[in-house]
Design a protein around this motif. Structure first.
Motif, PDB file in Angstrom:
ATOM      1  N   MET A  80      25.914  36.510  53.078  1.00  0.00           N
ATOM      2  CA  MET A  80      26.489  38.088  52.724  1.00  0.00           C
ATOM      3  C   MET A  80      27.421  38.441  52.552  1.00  0.00           C
ATOM      4  SD  MET A  80      23.984  39.427  52.388  1.00  0.00           S
ATOM      5  CE  MET A  80      22.708  42.012  52.589  1.00  0.00           C
ATOM      6  N   GLY A  81      28.202  38.039  53.026  1.00  0.00           N
ATOM      7  CA  GLY A  81      29.938  38.272  53.212  1.00  0.00           C
ATOM      8  C   GLY A  81      29.984  38.683  52.018  1.00  0.00           C
ATOM      9  N   GLY A  82      29.915  36.951  51.544  1.00  0.00           N
ATOM     10  CA  GLY A  82      30.644  36.570  50.834  1.00  0.00           C
ATOM     11  C   GLY A  82      30.130  37.721  48.732  1.00  0.00           C
ATOM     12  N   ASP A  83      28.961  38.111  49.167  1.00  0.00           N
ATOM     13  CA  ASP A  83      28.160  38.937  48.388  1.00  0.00           C
ATOM     14  C   ASP A  83      29.034  39.338  48.286  1.00  0.00           C
ATOM     15  OD1 ASP A  83      26.815  36.891  47.586  1.00  0.00           O
ATOM     16  OD2 ASP A  83      25.161  37.369  48.174  1.00  0.00           O
ATOM     17  N   SER A  84      29.270  40.366  49.216  1.00  0.00           N
ATOM     18  CA  SER A  84      29.340  41.623  49.223  1.00  0.00           C
ATOM     19  C   SER A  84      31.059  41.784  48.723  1.00  0.00           C
ATOM     20  CB  SER A  84      29.867  42.219  50.797  1.00  0.00           C
ATOM     21  OG  SER A  84      30.656  43.497  51.059  1.00  0.00           O
ATOM     22  N   SER A  85      31.964  40.912  48.970  1.00  0.00           N
ATOM     23  CA  SER A  85      33.598  40.293  48.630  1.00  0.00           C
ATOM     24  C   SER A  85      33.582  39.983  47.272  1.00  0.00           C
ATOM     25  CB  SER A  85      34.303  39.225  49.422  1.00  0.00           C
ATOM     26  OG  SER A  85      35.247  39.074  48.412  1.00  0.00           O
ATOM     27  N   ASP A  86      32.199  39.635  46.777  1.00  0.00           N
ATOM     28  CA  ASP A  86      32.780  39.312  44.858  1.00  0.00           C
ATOM     29  C   ASP A  86      31.868  41.204  44.727  1.00  0.00           C
ATOM     30  OD1 ASP A  86      33.017  36.799  45.965  1.00  0.00           O
ATOM     31  OD2 ASP A  86      30.487  36.207  45.510  1.00  0.00           O
ATOM     32  N   SER A  87      31.194  41.440  44.794  1.00  0.00           N
ATOM     33  CA  SER A  87      30.977  42.962  44.560  1.00  0.00           C
ATOM     34  C   SER A  87      31.900  43.882  44.481  1.00  0.00           C
ATOM     35  CB  SER A  87      29.224  43.888  46.022  1.00  0.00           C
ATOM     36  OG  SER A  87      28.425  42.207  44.802  1.00  0.00           O
ATOM     37  N   LYS A  88      33.096  43.874  45.294  1.00  0.00           N
ATOM     38  CA  LYS A  88      34.039  44.844  45.318  1.00  0.00           C
ATOM     39  C   LYS A  88      34.926  44.128  44.765  1.00  0.00           C
ATOM     40  CE  LYS A  88      37.270  46.037  49.023  1.00  0.00           C
ATOM     41  NZ  LYS A  88      38.568  46.031  49.977  1.00  0.00           N
ATOM     42  N   ILE A  89      35.153  42.651  44.868  1.00  0.00           N
ATOM     43  CA  ILE A  89      35.830  42.226  43.416  1.00  0.00           C
ATOM     44  C   ILE A  89      36.336  42.755  41.868  1.00  0.00           C
ATOM     45  CG2 ILE A  89      36.994  39.748  42.639  1.00  0.00           C
ATOM     46  CD1 ILE A  89      37.595  38.662  44.619  1.00  0.00           C
ATOM     47  N   LYS A  90      34.722  41.831  41.834  1.00  0.00           N
ATOM     48  CA  LYS A  90      34.441  42.957  40.369  1.00  0.00           C
ATOM     49  C   LYS A  90      34.050  44.610  40.006  1.00  0.00           C
ATOM     50  CE  LYS A  90      29.545  42.652  37.377  1.00  0.00           C
ATOM     51  NZ  LYS A  90      27.680  42.497  37.727  1.00  0.00           N
ATOM     52  N   TRP A  91      33.440  45.203  41.015  1.00  0.00           N
ATOM     53  CA  TRP A  91      34.407  46.446  40.904  1.00  0.00           C
ATOM     54  C   TRP A  91      35.432  47.101  40.408  1.00  0.00           C
ATOM     55  CZ3 TRP A  91      36.904  50.491  42.848  1.00  0.00           C
ATOM     56  CH2 TRP A  91      36.462  51.695  42.557  1.00  0.00           C
ATOM     57  N   GLN A  92      36.331  46.077  41.126  1.00  0.00           N
ATOM     58  CA  GLN A  92      37.545  46.362  40.887  1.00  0.00           C
ATOM     59  C   GLN A  92      38.207  46.279  39.585  1.00  0.00           C
ATOM     60  OE1 GLN A  92      38.841  44.034  44.525  1.00  0.00           O
ATOM     61  NE2 GLN A  92      39.499  46.001  45.884  1.00  0.00           N
ATOM     62  N   ILE A  93      37.535  44.923  39.359  1.00  0.00           N
ATOM     63  CA  ILE A  93      38.555  45.091  37.905  1.00  0.00           C
ATOM     64  C   ILE A  93      37.436  45.240  36.489  1.00  0.00           C
ATOM     65  CG2 ILE A  93      37.287  42.384  35.915  1.00  0.00           C
ATOM     66  CD1 ILE A  93      37.860  40.448  38.512  1.00  0.00           C
ATOM     67  N   GLU A  94      35.830  45.949  36.561  1.00  0.00           N
ATOM     68  CA  GLU A  94      35.530  46.569  35.636  1.00  0.00           C
ATOM     69  C   GLU A  94      36.228  48.325  35.665  1.00  0.00           C
ATOM     70  OE1 GLU A  94      31.492  47.396  37.469  1.00  0.00           O
ATOM     71  OE2 GLU A  94      30.977  44.721  36.308  1.00  0.00           O
ATOM     72  N   ARG A  95      36.925  48.310  37.019  1.00  0.00           N
ATOM     73  CA  ARG A  95      37.759  49.906  37.127  1.00  0.00           C
ATOM     74  C   ARG A  95      39.515  49.550  36.269  1.00  0.00           C
ATOM     75  NH1 ARG A  95      33.778  50.624  38.201  1.00  0.00           N
ATOM     76  NH2 ARG A  95      33.923  50.777  36.677  1.00  0.00           N
ATOM     77  N   ARG A  96      39.151  48.741  36.342  1.00  0.00           N
ATOM     78  CA  ARG A  96      41.109  48.397  35.893  1.00  0.00           C
ATOM     79  C   ARG A  96      41.131  47.865  34.478  1.00  0.00           C
ATOM     80  NH1 ARG A  96      41.942  45.607  40.647  1.00  0.00           N
ATOM     81  NH2 ARG A  96      41.993  42.817  39.543  1.00  0.00           N
ATOM     82  N   ARG A  97      39.682  47.639  33.979  1.00  0.00           N
ATOM     83  CA  ARG A  97      39.211  47.037  32.340  1.00  0.00           C
ATOM     84  C   ARG A  97      38.373  48.981  32.184  1.00  0.00           C
ATOM     85  NH1 ARG A  97      36.321  41.747  30.756  1.00  0.00           N
ATOM     86  NH2 ARG A  97      37.882  40.050  30.876  1.00  0.00           N
ATOM     87  N   GLU A  98      38.511  49.575  32.458  1.00  0.00           N
ATOM     88  CA  GLU A  98      37.691  51.037  32.075  1.00  0.00           C
ATOM     89  C   GLU A  98      39.256  51.926  32.563  1.00  0.00           C
ATOM     90  OE1 GLU A  98      36.044  54.807  33.300  1.00  0.00           O
ATOM     91  OE2 GLU A  98      35.763  53.161  35.362  1.00  0.00           O
ATOM     92  N   PHE A  99      40.140  51.618  33.161  1.00  0.00           N
ATOM     93  CA  PHE A  99      41.441  52.407  32.853  1.00  0.00           C
ATOM     94  C   PHE A  99      42.719  51.799  31.753  1.00  0.00           C
ATOM     95  CE2 PHE A  99      46.381  51.750  33.451  1.00  0.00           C
ATOM     96  CZ  PHE A  99      46.325  53.261  33.569  1.00  0.00           C
ATOM     97  N   ILE A 100      42.114  50.425  31.124  1.00  0.00           N
ATOM     98  CA  ILE A 100      42.758  50.201  30.305  1.00  0.00           C
ATOM     99  C   ILE A 100      42.223  50.454  28.585  1.00  0.00           C
ATOM    100  CG2 ILE A 100      43.188  48.023  28.705  1.00  0.00           C
ATOM    101  CD1 ILE A 100      42.810  46.048  31.068  1.00  0.00           C
ATOM    102  N   GLU A 101      40.835  51.010  29.513  1.00  0.00           N
ATOM    103  CA  GLU A 101      40.214  51.356  27.416  1.00  0.00           C
ATOM    104  C   GLU A 101      40.408  52.957  27.740  1.00  0.00           C
ATOM    105  OE1 GLU A 101      36.143  48.684  27.085  1.00  0.00           O
ATOM    106  OE2 GLU A 101      35.898  50.590  27.784  1.00  0.00           O
ATOM    107  N   HIS A 102      40.968  53.619  28.638  1.00  0.00           N
ATOM    108  CA  HIS A 102      41.050  54.696  28.378  1.00  0.00           C
ATOM    109  C   HIS A 102      42.171  55.688  28.312  1.00  0.00           C
ATOM    110  CE1 HIS A 102      40.801  58.821  30.252  1.00  0.00           C
ATOM    111  NE2 HIS A 102      41.801  58.548  30.509  1.00  0.00           N
ATOM    112  N   ARG A 103      43.380  54.564  28.254  1.00  0.00           N
ATOM    113  CA  ARG A 103      44.999  54.339  29.144  1.00  0.00           C
ATOM    114  C   ARG A 103      45.417  54.027  27.037  1.00  0.00           C
ATOM    115  NH1 ARG A 103      49.089  55.316  32.148  1.00  0.00           N
ATOM    116  NH2 ARG A 103      47.724  56.326  33.508  1.00  0.00           N
TER     117      ARG A 103
END
Length: 229
Positions: A1-24
């Motif tokens: 359960m904790g692993g799934d939560s950690s993986d989701s957080k990492i995925k969210w962080q990667i997607e936000r940085r990719r969103e920032f890359i496209e935005h900038r």
């Protein structure tokens, strides 16, 4: 359960940085490792990995300009993570210019002077707004004390709210007025009191689909512009 939560957080962080890359990239035209480092507080190796993984996923969406020593828009660029709609971007810039809180304000490199008239507060009370929202959500009637501009004194009436509307200046409650037996708009700021009632009769509501087209009397080019508007 904790692993799934950690993986989701990492995925969210990667997607936000990719969103920032496209935005900038799109709105500023370029992005460097320092932009990712400063905005997200990550290490240079992580910033480099983010850029390279984005290039691997979307080749030719951004390229490295050796003379400028930065990454720029590529010939095949399109957004996969960022909302690049002009209305969303301009609304954000306007909010920043007016001093309102927005998500990710540090993503913007430049905010131009925004010439817009100040919009005065329209006095809607939190408790009344909450009652209106509950009435819409739960399909209940609402007894309000309302100050109409057609009457010198407030009056009490029962309404059945079904939607909210905003005209750019004020919030309105669209509702069926049980007293006048008609659909009307009620300005939230003119509601002096509001009490939830019983379930409202919703059999009178009907959804209509409208097809809107430019005036055929306009030229073809004018009609294209109107259609875009």
């Amino acid at each position: 359960m904790g692993g799934d939560s950690s993986d989701s957080k990492i995925k969210w962080q990667i997607e936000r940085r990719r969103e920032f890359i496209e935005h900038r990239l799109f709105w500023h035209g370029q992005i460097g490792l320092a932009d990712l480092i400063d905005t997200f507080g990550i290490a240079r190796t992580q910033a480099s990995q983010d850029i390279n993984s984005y290039i691997n996923a979307f080749p030719e969406h951004l390229t490295y300009d050796k003379s400028a020593r930065t990454y720029v828009l590529g010939p095949m660029f399109s957004a996969h993570y960022a909302d690049l709609s002009p209305s969303a971007h301009l609304s954000k810039l306007l909010a920043i210019s007016a001093g309102f809180p927005v998500h990710f304000p540090d993503w913007e490199v430049y905010v131009p002077d925004m010439l817009a008239p100040p919009i005065p507060a329209r006095g809607a009370k939190p408790e009344i707004t909450r009652s209106v929202l509950h009435a819409i959500e739960q399909g209940r009637a609402l007894t309000i004390t309302y100050q109409s501009m057609s009457s010198p004194d407030p009056s009490e009436r029962s309404i059945a709210p079904h939607a909210l509307a905003h005209d750019g200046f004020r919030w309105h409650c669209r509702a069926f007025c049980l007293r006048d037996r008609d659909f009307k708009d009620f300005v939230l700021g003119r509601m002096l009191a509001a009490d939830l009632g019983d379930a409202a009769d919703v059999d009178w509501t009907t959804d209509l689909t409208l097809t809107v087209a430019p005036n055929p009397a306009l030229s073809e080019n004018q009609q294209k512009v109107i259609a875009l508007d």
